[in-house]
Design an enzyme around this catalytic site. Structure first.
Site, PDB file in Angstrom:
ATOM      1  N   SER A   5     -30.234 106.433 -46.709  1.00  9.79           N
ATOM      2  CA  SER A   5     -31.262 106.784 -45.727  1.00  9.79           C
ATOM      3  C   SER A   5     -32.105 107.941 -46.255  1.00  9.79           C
ATOM      4  O   SER A   5     -31.610 108.789 -47.010  1.00  9.79           O
ATOM      5  CB  SER A   5     -30.613 107.229 -44.418  1.00  9.79           C
ATOM      6  OG  SER A   5     -31.582 107.806 -43.563  1.00  9.79           O
ATOM      7  N   TYR A  63     -24.030 111.492 -39.494  1.00 10.72           N
ATOM      8  CA  TYR A  63     -24.652 110.314 -40.112  1.00 10.72           C
ATOM      9  C   TYR A  63     -25.324 110.696 -41.435  1.00 10.72           C
ATOM     10  O   TYR A  63     -25.087 110.073 -42.474  1.00 10.72           O
ATOM     11  CB  TYR A  63     -25.665 109.718 -39.132  1.00 10.72           C
ATOM     12  CG  TYR A  63     -26.557 108.643 -39.714  1.00 10.72           C
ATOM     13  CD1 TYR A  63     -26.106 107.334 -39.840  1.00 10.72           C
ATOM     14  CD2 TYR A  63     -27.861 108.930 -40.120  1.00 10.72           C
ATOM     15  CE1 TYR A  63     -26.931 106.345 -40.368  1.00 10.72           C
ATOM     16  CE2 TYR A  63     -28.696 107.951 -40.634  1.00 10.72           C
ATOM     17  CZ  TYR A  63     -28.218 106.660 -40.757  1.00 10.72           C
ATOM     18  OH  TYR A  63     -29.032 105.683 -41.277  1.00 10.72           O
TER      19      TYR A  63
END
Ligand code: NDP
Length: 257
Positions: free
Chosen positions: A148, A161
């Site tokens: 990400s 995350y």
């Protein structure tokens, strides 16, 4: 050799975790389009998985739906058992499934922390442990982790995350030189803001959407299909000289501009 032939995946089998929707589905479809049989792992959304199965099999390749929750400690072993039982050998592993919670850093519970780390990081390592030996034996394999843009621009409300994605890159960089002599590459593909089911709700807020777009140099939020060509490159012979890399597909969002 024509360059287009380097993308041919006929005779290969890919396992895509979280392949039933969003970015995972787009990658599954691209691999199928180039001839790979695809095992689509999903957690609970059976209807979406069945729709993906229809679209993939319509391309004339095999598709298997494999329901398994990667948060479970034995998930990698369960997946391997399924593969062995169905005589499936995986040549291409795309570690795409992830869990994320939006919460202030001081409100994250131990359970939420574990769910994110276990799905986004632990499951990746244990699936690689299970599936790498067959790739090593064949002297050919492709592993792509999906990271990400949060690796470099951590969202303040997604602390665990973002950390799980950074840790995954570290794993890629550790494994790449160990796997390279066996003809197995491993890379991380880091998407930026991509319109999928997971952010559908928040992106309905026009102001929020504008704020996100303002952080993206190309000026718009990407589609799942924007991630597929780079994944195809990394999963094919065309990518044989690329390993240990962290490739951003983010419209420039990870740049400090
Ligand atoms: P989606 O939420 O659209 O899809 C997630 C997929 O993962 C679904 O197939 C889901 O299955 C599956 N999944 C989720 N949890 C588990 C689990 N515990 N076990 C097995 N399967 C699971 O995700 P995106 O397409 O948006 O994201 C795909 C990847 O891209 C993720 O790694 C994400 O972190 C990354 N990413 C996405 C961005 C974005 O803007 N969308 C930005 C940056 C990175 P089911 O539906 O059955 O639960």
């Amino acid at each position: 050799m024509q360059i287009k032939n380097l993308f041919n995946l006929k005779g290969k089998t890919a396992l895509v975790t979280g392949g039933s929707q969003g970015i995972g589905k787009a990658i599954s479809m691209a691999l199928a389009e180039y001839g790979a049989n695809v095992v689509v792992n999903f957690r609970s959304g059976k209807a979406l998985a069945e729709e993906t199965w229809k679209e993939i099999t319509a391309m004339g390749v095999e598709c298997h739906l494999l329901q398994c929750d990667l948060t479970e400690v034995n998930s990698a072993k369960d997946i391997t058992e399924y593969l062995v039982k169905n005589k499936i050998e995986v040549d291409i592993l795309v570690l795409n499934a992830s869990v994320q919670f939006r919460k202030a850093w001081n409100e994250v519970t131990p359970e939420e922390f574990e769910l994110q780390i276990n799905t986004n990081l632990r499951a990746s390592l244990f699936l690689i442990q299970q599936l790498y030996p067959a790739m090593q034996k064949k002297q050919w394999g492709r592993i792509v982790t999906i990271g990400s843009v949060q690796q470099v621009r951590p969202h303040q409300q997604m602390i665990a995350y973002a950390a799980s994605k950074v840790a995954q890159v570290s794993m890629v960089k550790s494994l790449a030189p160990q796997f390279a002599p066996s003809g197995v590459t491993i890379n991380n593909l880091a998407p930026g803001a991509i319109s999928t089911g997971r952010n559908e709700e928040v992106l309905k807020d026009e102001q929020y959407k504008k704020n996100v777009e303002a952080k993206i140099p190309v000026g718009f939020i990407g589609e799942s299909s924007d991630c597929a060509p780079a994944a195809l490159l990394l999963c094919s012979d065309a990518g044989r000289y690329i390993t240990g890399q962290d490739i951003y597909v983010d419209g420039g969002m990870g740049l400090n501009f």
